[in-house]
Design a protein around this motif. Structure first.
Motif, PDB file in Angstrom:
ATOM      1  N   GLY A 204     -59.104  -2.635 -19.858  1.00  0.00           N
ATOM      2  CA  GLY A 204     -59.569  -1.268 -19.666  1.00  0.00           C
ATOM      3  C   GLY A 204     -59.409  -0.791 -18.238  1.00  0.00           C
ATOM      4  O   GLY A 204     -59.112   0.385 -17.982  1.00  0.00           O
ATOM      5  N   VAL A 205     -59.585  -1.713 -17.280  1.00  0.00           N
ATOM      6  CA  VAL A 205     -59.426  -1.367 -15.865  1.00  0.00           C
ATOM      7  C   VAL A 205     -57.971  -1.085 -15.519  1.00  0.00           C
ATOM      8  O   VAL A 205     -57.667  -0.201 -14.714  1.00  0.00           O
ATOM      9  N   GLY A 206     -57.041  -1.835 -16.149  1.00  0.00           N
ATOM     10  CA  GLY A 206     -55.657  -1.800 -15.696  1.00  0.00           C
ATOM     11  C   GLY A 206     -54.704  -0.889 -16.441  1.00  0.00           C
ATOM     12  O   GLY A 206     -53.679  -0.480 -15.888  1.00  0.00           O
ATOM     13  N   LYS A 207     -54.990  -0.549 -17.708  1.00  0.00           N
ATOM     14  CA  LYS A 207     -53.993   0.153 -18.522  1.00  0.00           C
ATOM     15  C   LYS A 207     -53.538   1.475 -17.910  1.00  0.00           C
ATOM     16  O   LYS A 207     -52.337   1.718 -17.737  1.00  0.00           O
ATOM     17  N   GLU A 208     -54.468   2.345 -17.618  1.00  0.00           N
ATOM     18  CA  GLU A 208     -54.095   3.672 -17.130  1.00  0.00           C
ATOM     19  C   GLU A 208     -53.423   3.640 -15.763  1.00  0.00           C
ATOM     20  O   GLU A 208     -52.406   4.323 -15.556  1.00  0.00           O
ATOM     21  N   PRO A 209     -53.958   2.880 -14.789  1.00  0.00           N
ATOM     22  CA  PRO A 209     -53.251   2.820 -13.495  1.00  0.00           C
ATOM     23  C   PRO A 209     -51.822   2.310 -13.626  1.00  0.00           C
ATOM     24  O   PRO A 209     -50.907   2.839 -12.975  1.00  0.00           O
ATOM     25  N   LEU A 210     -51.599   1.301 -14.472  1.00  0.00           N
ATOM     26  CA  LEU A 210     -50.249   0.758 -14.634  1.00  0.00           C
ATOM     27  C   LEU A 210     -49.318   1.783 -15.273  1.00  0.00           C
ATOM     28  O   LEU A 210     -48.167   1.937 -14.852  1.00  0.00           O
ATOM     29  N   LYS A 211     -49.804   2.488 -16.283  1.00  0.00           N
ATOM     30  CA  LYS A 211     -48.985   3.531 -16.905  1.00  0.00           C
ATOM     31  C   LYS A 211     -48.689   4.640 -15.903  1.00  0.00           C
ATOM     32  O   LYS A 211     -47.565   5.162 -15.836  1.00  0.00           O
ATOM     33  N   ARG A 212     -49.707   5.021 -15.140  1.00  0.00           N
ATOM     34  CA  ARG A 212     -49.528   6.094 -14.161  1.00  0.00           C
ATOM     35  C   ARG A 212     -48.478   5.717 -13.114  1.00  0.00           C
ATOM     36  O   ARG A 212     -47.725   6.576 -12.636  1.00  0.00           O
ATOM     37  N   ARG A 213     -48.413   4.424 -12.777  1.00  0.00           N
ATOM     38  CA  ARG A 213     -47.455   3.963 -11.771  1.00  0.00           C
ATOM     39  C   ARG A 213     -46.085   3.642 -12.371  1.00  0.00           C
ATOM     40  O   ARG A 213     -45.187   3.193 -11.666  1.00  0.00           O
ATOM     41  N   GLY A 214     -45.936   3.884 -13.672  1.00  0.00           N
ATOM     42  CA  GLY A 214     -44.652   3.647 -14.317  1.00  0.00           C
ATOM     43  C   GLY A 214     -44.383   2.201 -14.655  1.00  0.00           C
ATOM     44  O   GLY A 214     -43.242   1.838 -14.972  1.00  0.00           O
ATOM     45  N   MET A 215     -45.385   1.352 -14.624  1.00  0.00           N
ATOM     46  CA  MET A 215     -45.212  -0.073 -14.942  1.00  0.00           C
ATOM     47  C   MET A 215     -45.473  -0.292 -16.430  1.00  0.00           C
ATOM     48  O   MET A 215     -46.431  -0.959 -16.836  1.00  0.00           O
ATOM     49  N   ARG A 216     -44.590   0.255 -17.250  1.00  0.00           N
ATOM     50  CA  ARG A 216     -44.815   0.217 -18.697  1.00  0.00           C
ATOM     51  C   ARG A 216     -44.744  -1.199 -19.260  1.00  0.00           C
ATOM     52  O   ARG A 216     -45.489  -1.558 -20.160  1.00  0.00           O
ATOM     53  N   GLY A 217     -43.816  -1.997 -18.730  1.00  0.00           N
ATOM     54  CA  GLY A 217     -43.698  -3.364 -19.219  1.00  0.00           C
ATOM     55  C   GLY A 217     -44.945  -4.180 -18.971  1.00  0.00           C
ATOM     56  O   GLY A 217     -45.431  -4.901 -19.859  1.00  0.00           O
ATOM     57  N   LEU A 218     -45.497  -4.048 -17.768  1.00  0.00           N
ATOM     58  CA  LEU A 218     -46.719  -4.780 -17.445  1.00  0.00           C
ATOM     59  C   LEU A 218     -47.895  -4.240 -18.254  1.00  0.00           C
ATOM     60  O   LEU A 218     -48.753  -5.016 -18.707  1.00  0.00           O
ATOM     61  N   ALA A 219     -47.943  -2.931 -18.452  1.00  0.00           N
ATOM     62  CA  ALA A 219     -48.990  -2.345 -19.292  1.00  0.00           C
ATOM     63  C   ALA A 219     -48.874  -2.866 -20.720  1.00  0.00           C
ATOM     64  O   ALA A 219     -49.882  -3.124 -21.388  1.00  0.00           O
ATOM     65  N   GLY A 220     -47.628  -3.047 -21.193  1.00  0.00           N
ATOM     66  CA  GLY A 220     -47.426  -3.606 -22.523  1.00  0.00           C
ATOM     67  C   GLY A 220     -47.930  -5.032 -22.621  1.00  0.00           C
ATOM     68  O   GLY A 220     -48.620  -5.399 -23.586  1.00  0.00           O
ATOM     69  N   ARG A 221     -47.635  -5.855 -21.612  1.00  0.00           N
ATOM     70  CA  ARG A 221     -48.126  -7.235 -21.594  1.00  0.00           C
ATOM     71  C   ARG A 221     -49.659  -7.247 -21.582  1.00  0.00           C
ATOM     72  O   ARG A 221     -50.291  -8.085 -22.237  1.00  0.00           O
ATOM     73  N   LEU A 222     -50.238  -6.325 -20.831  1.00  0.00           N
ATOM     74  CA  LEU A 222     -51.692  -6.252 -20.742  1.00  0.00           C
ATOM     75  C   LEU A 222     -52.294  -5.923 -22.101  1.00  0.00           C
ATOM     76  O   LEU A 222     -53.300  -6.514 -22.528  1.00  0.00           O
ATOM     77  N   LEU A 223     -51.676  -4.987 -22.815  1.00  0.00           N
ATOM     78  CA  LEU A 223     -52.161  -4.629 -24.151  1.00  0.00           C
ATOM     79  C   LEU A 223     -52.043  -5.805 -25.122  1.00  0.00           C
ATOM     80  O   LEU A 223     -52.911  -6.003 -25.985  1.00  0.00           O
ATOM     81  N   LEU A 224     -51.023  -6.610 -24.977  1.00  0.00           N
ATOM     82  CA  LEU A 224     -50.875  -7.789 -25.841  1.00  0.00           C
ATOM     83  C   LEU A 224     -51.967  -8.811 -25.545  1.00  0.00           C
ATOM     84  O   LEU A 224     -52.486  -9.465 -26.459  1.00  0.00           O
ATOM     85  N   ASN A 225     -52.333  -8.953 -24.277  1.00  0.00           N
ATOM     86  CA  ASN A 225     -53.457  -9.829 -23.934  1.00  0.00           C
ATOM     87  C   ASN A 225     -54.766  -9.292 -24.515  1.00  0.00           C
ATOM     88  O   ASN A 225     -55.595 -10.050 -25.021  1.00  0.00           O
ATOM     89  N   GLU A 226     -54.924  -7.966 -24.433  1.00  0.00           N
ATOM     90  CA  GLU A 226     -56.121  -7.363 -25.021  1.00  0.00           C
ATOM     91  C   GLU A 226     -56.150  -7.592 -26.535  1.00  0.00           C
ATOM     92  O   GLU A 226     -57.212  -7.865 -27.113  1.00  0.00           O
ATOM     93  N   ALA A 227     -54.988  -7.503 -27.168  1.00  0.00           N
ATOM     94  CA  ALA A 227     -54.906  -7.736 -28.621  1.00  0.00           C
ATOM     95  C   ALA A 227     -55.404  -9.127 -28.980  1.00  0.00           C
ATOM     96  O   ALA A 227     -56.123  -9.309 -29.971  1.00  0.00           O
ATOM     97  N   LEU A 228     -55.045 -10.110 -28.151  1.00  0.00           N
ATOM     98  CA  LEU A 228     -55.477 -11.484 -28.424  1.00  0.00           C
ATOM     99  C   LEU A 228     -56.992 -11.613 -28.288  1.00  0.00           C
ATOM    100  O   LEU A 228     -57.638 -12.326 -29.060  1.00  0.00           O
ATOM    101  N   MET A 229     -57.567 -10.889 -27.305  1.00  0.00           N
ATOM    102  CA  MET A 229     -59.026 -10.910 -27.145  1.00  0.00           C
ATOM    103  C   MET A 229     -59.711 -10.327 -28.384  1.00  0.00           C
ATOM    104  O   MET A 229     -60.671 -10.887 -28.914  1.00  0.00           O
TER     105      MET A 229
END
Length: 267
Positions: A204-229
């Motif tokens: 929740g802390v990281g998704k929006e800042p990463l998307k805003r900075r154009g780091m879509r790949g890292l935001a995608g990895r973050l969402l996959l980690n969240e999915a596992l949680m």
């Protein structure tokens, strides 16, 4: 306790005179603070004025370290030395609960943070904090594969508040190749210790800042980690939504590993 170290540079009579005259006058001019906080802030300010410039720099930069302060962290982040830390502890600006660590009282930490901002050094100190703890995670993560696994887990657990602080700062400022090892280390710890809610919070802390900075790949990895949680918590619908969005972001960046992880999690 705070005033006692003044004896190093002031006579008892001078201290008594300052308490009876200067401090009440200073407190009276600070009407925006509760009386107790006015008194404390005045004592802090005078104790601060008794520090050498090098001690002041170390003390204010220690504000970015959360919880226990180890000597290696203090050296890397604040440019501290063992004699400087001992001197700050002797002057009651730090506590020393054991032989290996120091601590900064929450009120003194807030005061140090104020001084750090006044010196315009906050971002620099946060960057040093991120660099140190991202390297710390990378080293401990490597130890998880060997005989030192339990000790590495303990060290990561002890540093977890600092890892979260480094993550909060890193998603706003750090490069993707620096953030990925930190993220992987944090989520390895969350899985091992069953800290699933904490892992969701990190996302929740990281998704929006990463998307805003154009780091879509890292935001995608973050969402996959969240999915596992979410999966471990039984939130299967939410887990599926995170996988779908994460896979789309990884595909946009042609992140093959991320896409493979999304397919694995979907299965």
């Amino acid at each position: 306790e705070m005033i006692a170290p003044w004896l190093l540079v002031m006579s008892p009579a001078a201290i008594a005179n300052r308490i009876s005259t200067d401090i009440p006058d200073l407190i009276g001019s600070m009407r925006n603070f509760p009386e107790r906080h006015q008194s404390l802030n005045t004592v802090f300010e005078h104790s601060w004025s008794l520090l050498a410039p090098a001690e002041q720099r170390v003390f204010r930069r220690l504000a970015v370290i959360v919880g226990n302060i180890s000597l290696p962290a203090a050296e890397a982040i604040a440019g501290a030395s063992e004699p400087t830390l001992r001197s700050l502890a002797h002057k009651s600006m730090l506590n020393k609960p054991d032989n290996d660590t120091y601590t900064l009282h929450s009120l003194l930490r807030a005061f140090a943070l104020q001084k750090l901002q006044e010196a315009d050094e906050l971002q620099e100190a946060q960057s040093a904090h991120f660099d140190y703890f991202s390297r710390f995670v990378a080293f401990q993560k490597a130890q998880l594969l060997g005989a030192g696994q339990l000790l590495a887990l303990e060290k990561l657990e002890e540093a977890f508040d600092n890892l979260r602080a480094a993550w909060r700062n890193g998603v706003e400022h750090a490069a993707a190749d620096q953030l990925l090892p930190l993220m992987d280390g944090i989520y390895d710890l969350c899985i091992t210790r069953s800290w699933y809610a904490a892992g969701i919070d990190m996302s929740g802390v990281g998704k929006e800042p990463l998307k805003r900075r154009g780091m879509r790949g890292l935001a995608g990895r973050l969402l996959l980690n969240e999915a596992l949680m979410h999966h471990h918590l039984g939130n299967y619908d939410q887990s599926r939504l995170c996988i779908e969005e994460g896979q789309i972001l990884c595909e946009q960046e042609e992140d093959v590993r991320g896409i493979a992880k999304a397919i694995f999690l979907s299965a």
